[in-house]
Design an enzyme around this catalytic site. Structure first.
Site, PDB file in Angstrom:
ATOM      1  N   HIS A 145       1.094  -1.447  -0.079  1.00 17.24           N
ATOM      2  CA  HIS A 145      -0.170  -0.066  -0.382  1.00 17.24           C
ATOM      3  C   HIS A 145       0.993   1.173   0.095  1.00 17.24           C
ATOM      4  O   HIS A 145       0.691   2.285  -0.752  1.00 17.24           O
ATOM      5  CB  HIS A 145      -0.989   0.511   1.477  1.00 17.24           C
ATOM      6  CG  HIS A 145      -1.509  -0.701   1.521  1.00 17.24           C
ATOM      7  ND1 HIS A 145      -2.204  -1.453   2.263  1.00 17.24           N
ATOM      8  CD2 HIS A 145      -2.330  -2.161   0.515  1.00 17.24           C
ATOM      9  CE1 HIS A 145      -2.689  -3.052   2.288  1.00 17.24           C
ATOM     10  NE2 HIS A 145      -2.642  -2.379   1.062  1.00 17.24           N
TER      11      HIS A 145
ATOM     12  N   TYR B 187      -6.344 -13.980  -2.584  1.00 13.82           N
ATOM     13  CA  TYR B 187      -7.160 -12.449  -2.492  1.00 13.82           C
ATOM     14  C   TYR B 187      -7.976 -12.510  -4.155  1.00 13.82           C
ATOM     15  O   TYR B 187      -6.893 -12.756  -4.804  1.00 13.82           O
ATOM     16  CB  TYR B 187      -6.367 -11.815  -2.260  1.00 13.82           C
ATOM     17  CG  TYR B 187      -5.983 -10.928  -0.979  1.00 13.82           C
ATOM     18  CD1 TYR B 187      -6.944 -11.708   0.411  1.00 13.82           C
ATOM     19  CD2 TYR B 187      -5.178 -10.015  -0.947  1.00 13.82           C
ATOM     20  CE1 TYR B 187      -6.485 -10.959   1.928  1.00 13.82           C
ATOM     21  CE2 TYR B 187      -4.751  -9.489   0.768  1.00 13.82           C
ATOM     22  CZ  TYR B 187      -5.825 -10.107   1.987  1.00 13.82           C
ATOM     23  OH  TYR B 187      -5.500  -9.573   3.048  1.00 13.82           O
TER      24      TYR B 187
ATOM     25  N   LYS C  41      -4.529 -17.997   4.170  1.00 16.39           N
ATOM     26  CA  LYS C  41      -5.186 -16.653   4.949  1.00 16.39           C
ATOM     27  C   LYS C  41      -6.361 -15.787   3.594  1.00 16.39           C
ATOM     28  O   LYS C  41      -5.933 -15.823   2.528  1.00 16.39           O
ATOM     29  CB  LYS C  41      -3.903 -16.113   4.994  1.00 16.39           C
ATOM     30  CG  LYS C  41      -4.331 -14.889   5.968  1.00 16.39           C
ATOM     31  CD  LYS C  41      -4.124 -12.850   4.681  1.00 16.39           C
ATOM     32  CE  LYS C  41      -5.199 -13.069   4.618  1.00 16.39           C
ATOM     33  NZ  LYS C  41      -4.987 -11.141   4.542  1.00 16.39           N
TER      34      LYS C  41
ATOM     35  N   SER D  23      -8.018 -11.793   7.538  1.00 14.60           N
ATOM     36  CA  SER D  23      -7.032 -10.950   8.305  1.00 14.60           C
ATOM     37  C   SER D  23      -7.836  -9.458   8.793  1.00 14.60           C
ATOM     38  O   SER D  23      -9.199  -9.712   8.754  1.00 14.60           O
ATOM     39  CB  SER D  23      -6.644 -10.771   6.751  1.00 14.60           C
ATOM     40  OG  SER D  23      -8.087  -9.752   5.976  1.00 14.60           O
ATOM     41  N   GLY D  24      -7.303  -9.176   9.286  1.00 16.90           N
ATOM     42  CA  GLY D  24      -7.873  -7.886  10.244  1.00 16.90           C
ATOM     43  C   GLY D  24      -7.661  -7.229   9.163  1.00 16.90           C
ATOM     44  O   GLY D  24      -9.359  -6.217   9.904  1.00 16.90           O
TER      45      GLY D  24
ATOM     46  N   GLY E 155      -2.635  -7.012  10.756  1.00 20.44           N
ATOM     47  CA  GLY E 155      -1.736  -6.249  10.122  1.00 20.44           C
ATOM     48  C   GLY E 155      -2.379  -4.593  11.109  1.00 20.44           C
ATOM     49  O   GLY E 155      -1.459  -4.666  12.017  1.00 20.44           O
TER      50      GLY E 155
HETATM   51  P1  FBP Z   1      -3.939  -6.376   7.350  1.00 20.61           P
HETATM   52  O1  FBP Z   1      -5.232  -6.812   8.834  1.00 20.61           O
HETATM   53  O2  FBP Z   1      -3.356  -4.836   7.718  1.00 20.61           O
HETATM   54  O3  FBP Z   1      -5.755  -6.336   6.160  1.00 20.61           O
HETATM   55  O4  FBP Z   1      -3.453  -7.603   7.159  1.00 20.61           O
HETATM   56  C1  FBP Z   1      -3.336  -8.297   6.138  1.00 20.61           C
HETATM   57  C2  FBP Z   1      -2.727  -8.885   4.884  1.00 20.61           C
HETATM   58  O5  FBP Z   1      -3.220  -9.900   4.363  1.00 20.61           O
HETATM   59  C3  FBP Z   1      -1.337  -8.048   4.639  1.00 20.61           C
HETATM   60  O6  FBP Z   1      -0.889  -9.130   4.494  1.00 20.61           O
HETATM   61  C4  FBP Z   1      -1.914  -7.354   3.015  1.00 20.61           C
HETATM   62  O7  FBP Z   1      -0.615  -6.578   3.069  1.00 20.61           O
HETATM   63  C5  FBP Z   1      -3.373  -7.003   3.384  1.00 20.61           C
HETATM   64  O8  FBP Z   1      -4.104  -7.348   3.981  1.00 20.61           O
HETATM   65  C6  FBP Z   1      -3.455  -6.230   2.208  1.00 20.61           C
HETATM   66  O9  FBP Z   1      -4.638  -5.889   1.987  1.00 20.61           O
HETATM   67  P2  FBP Z   1      -5.823  -5.765   0.765  1.00 20.61           P
HETATM   68  O10 FBP Z   1      -6.399  -6.216   0.529  1.00 20.61           O
HETATM   69  O11 FBP Z   1      -6.329  -3.976   2.148  1.00 20.61           O
HETATM   70  O12 FBP Z   1      -5.406  -4.472  -0.020  1.00 20.61           O
END
Ligand code: FBP
Length: 302
Positions: free
Chosen positions: A49, A171, A203, A249-250, A277
């Site tokens: 990011h 993702y 994850k 994820s958070g 994170g």
């Molecule tokens: P967060 O808890 O900050 O969401 O982190 C988990 C994570 O998987 C990171 O490893 C990764 O950078 C981020 O989420 C990606 O988030 P986004 O999909 O919003 O780009």
């Protein structure tokens, strides 16, 4: 050695002793060690990011040591980051804290349509740095997904041959609207693909109640998915009926209560834990540590 950990490891019976040893290391380290639950601190957001978006809310986070120390002090099961951050701390923390080398990464400076992470480090780097696992992101939904799946096939094979498990960040993104990325059917599908590709730990993001694929909609009429707890249960089911570890994820930083409500639903739905994170490192050191402790309390009682 606890019953909870042995039960999980029994699902990885076909693996080499090295992979099982490292999975055990992750499951037995830190505050939740032995419970079958895990909370991991991931800090690849500086790459994914950008540094200011990631670390300006708590400038201590520009320093790689900050995150390793936060993960160690709060009793996280592990700390995941790209090569640079891991190299900066490995000499002091390897052996004290399970390290997870994120071997691919993408930035947000390019276009959003066909995301494809670059391979930014290797299995050999992970070994050299004393890591307990590698991490890899797939983007189901991207034009380049097949290339990612094939690269992952090769990486898992190589990592397994030297006793390292693989954590897959699944993702969905690319040829789909934003709301589809977290739709229940899409998250469950992405998690299942990761398991089929040989992920030892998967994850994903917590799913919403949206069902995006037309062809899947009739099937979801019979699958309970009104609450987050029910949706988590379905994702767990799609990870080989709970036989693969799945963590959630958070997401972007949000209020304490919203984070804890989500964690309660993940725990109640049978999720194996969280990878948190921004909600940890974007808070002040005291608040971040306190929130991680509350999160771990919930999993400890699950
Ligand atoms: P967060 O808890 O900050 O969401 O982190 C988990 C994570 O998987 C990171 O490893 C990764 O950078 C981020 O989420 C990606 O988030 P986004 O999909 O919003 O780009």
């Amino acid at each position: 050695m606890t019953e909870a950990v042995e039960k999980i490891l029994a699902n990885y019976a076909g693996e080499s002793p090295g992979v099982v040893a490292n999975l055990r290391r992750l499951l037995e380290h830190g505050r939740l060690g032995g419970t079958g639950k895990m909370v991991i601190l991931p800090v690849d957001q500086g790459f994914e990011h950008g540094p200011a978006r990631s670390f300006a809310p708590n400038p201590a986070g520009y320093d790689p040591r900050y995150h390793a120390q936060l993960a160690l002090e709060t009793g996280c099961a592990g700390y995941a980051a790209p090569l640079g951050f891991i190299e900066a701390i490995a000499r002091d923390y390897a052996g004290r804290l399970p390290l997870i080398l994120k071997v691919n990464n993408s930035d947000t400076l390019g276009g959003p349509d066909s995301p494809c992470s670059a391979l930014t480090s290797s299995v050999q780097d992970a070994l050299r740095l004393g890591c307990s696992a590698i991490g890899y992101t797939i983007y189901p939904g991207s034009t380049y997904r097949n290339r990612m799946y094939q690269d992952l096939r090769d990486l898992i094979r190589e990592a397994r041959s030297v006793g390292l498990p693989t954590i897959v960040w699944a993702y969905a993104r690319g040829q789909m609207p934003k709301e589809a990325e977290t739709a229940l059917d899409v998250i469950a599908y992405s998690a299942h693909i990761a398991c089929q590709l040989g992920a030892h730990i998967v994850k994903v993001k917590p799913p919403t109640d949206v069902i995006w694929q037309e062809a899947a909609k009739p099937h979801y009429e019979g699958i309970a998915h009104a609450t987050l707890e029910e949706r988590i249960r379905h994702v767990v089911q799609c990870c080989f009926e709970g036989k693969r570890i799945v963590i959630f994820s958070g997401g972007a930083a949000k209020g304490r209560q919203a984070v804890l409500d989500e964690i309660r639903a993940i725990a109640a739905g049978g999720g194996n834990g969280s990878i948190v994170g921004r909600n940890a490192f974007q808070r002040s050191p005291e608040e971040g540590a306190a929130l991680l402790a509350e999160i771990m309390d919930i999993y400890a009682k699950a």
